[in-house]
Design an enzyme around this catalytic site. Structure first.
Site, PDB file in Angstrom:
ATOM      1  N   HIS A 104       0.837  -1.204   0.000  1.00 31.56           N
ATOM      2  CA  HIS A 104       0.000   0.000   0.000  1.00 31.56           C
ATOM      3  C   HIS A 104       0.872   1.254   0.000  1.00 31.56           C
ATOM      4  O   HIS A 104       0.600   2.207  -0.740  1.00 31.56           O
ATOM      5  CB  HIS A 104      -0.930  -0.021   1.217  1.00 31.56           C
ATOM      6  CG  HIS A 104      -1.923   1.083   1.246  1.00 31.56           C
ATOM      7  ND1 HIS A 104      -1.874   2.102   2.171  1.00 31.56           N
ATOM      8  CD2 HIS A 104      -3.008   1.340   0.463  1.00 31.56           C
ATOM      9  CE1 HIS A 104      -2.880   2.925   1.944  1.00 31.56           C
ATOM     10  NE2 HIS A 104      -3.584   2.490   0.928  1.00 31.56           N
ATOM     11  N   ASP A 150      -6.216   1.665  -2.125  1.00 33.48           N
ATOM     12  CA  ASP A 150      -6.900   1.439  -0.847  1.00 33.48           C
ATOM     13  C   ASP A 150      -7.731   0.156  -0.863  1.00 33.48           C
ATOM     14  O   ASP A 150      -7.727  -0.609   0.106  1.00 33.48           O
ATOM     15  CB  ASP A 150      -7.781   2.638  -0.493  1.00 33.48           C
ATOM     16  CG  ASP A 150      -6.984   3.872  -0.101  1.00 33.48           C
ATOM     17  OD1 ASP A 150      -5.742   3.793  -0.008  1.00 33.48           O
ATOM     18  OD2 ASP A 150      -7.609   4.926   0.123  1.00 33.48           O
TER      19      ASP A 150
END
Length: 118
Positions: free
Chosen positions: A48, A92
């Site tokens: 991420h 996300d």
């Protein structure tokens, strides 16, 4: 943005763990990141972080970018048009799904990053 990311995490994990439990986990979950990820969940955070870095290189501001998404059967799905919004949303959503699959090990919460993340 970070609030939407927290909501995506809740979508993917069916509300089983508060989003803030991921804010200080391992070497990569939370602000910054260095060293070797401590486990599968920490690798989700490293991925991420790398995705956000790529977004930044595209001129996006991932922590602030508002995007359109919905929760469908515990899977966050992005509705934004191509560009920064869709890219950040995809970062996300992928992380939230990864978090939901990875085991959460309490011993990796709030670790001494100076010692363990070299």
């Amino acid at each position: 943005n970070l609030i939407q990311f927290g909501n995506m995490i809740q979508c993917a994990n069916k509300g089983s763990r508060p989003s803030l439990d991921y804010a200080d986990y391992g070497c990569y979950c939370g602000w910054g990141g260095s060293g070797t990820p401590v486990d599968e969940l920490d690798r989700c955070c490293q991925t991420h972080d790398n995705c956000y870095e790529q977004a930044g290189k595209k001129g996006c501001f991932p922590k602030l970018t508002l995007y359109s998404w919905k929760c469908t059967g515990n899977a966050p799905t992005c509705n934004s048009k191509p560009g920064c919004k869709r890219f950040v949303c995809a970062c996300d959503a992928a992380a939230a799904k990864c978090f939901a699959k990875a085991p959460y090990k309490k011993e990796n919460y709030n670790i001494d990053t100076k010692k363990r993340c070299k």
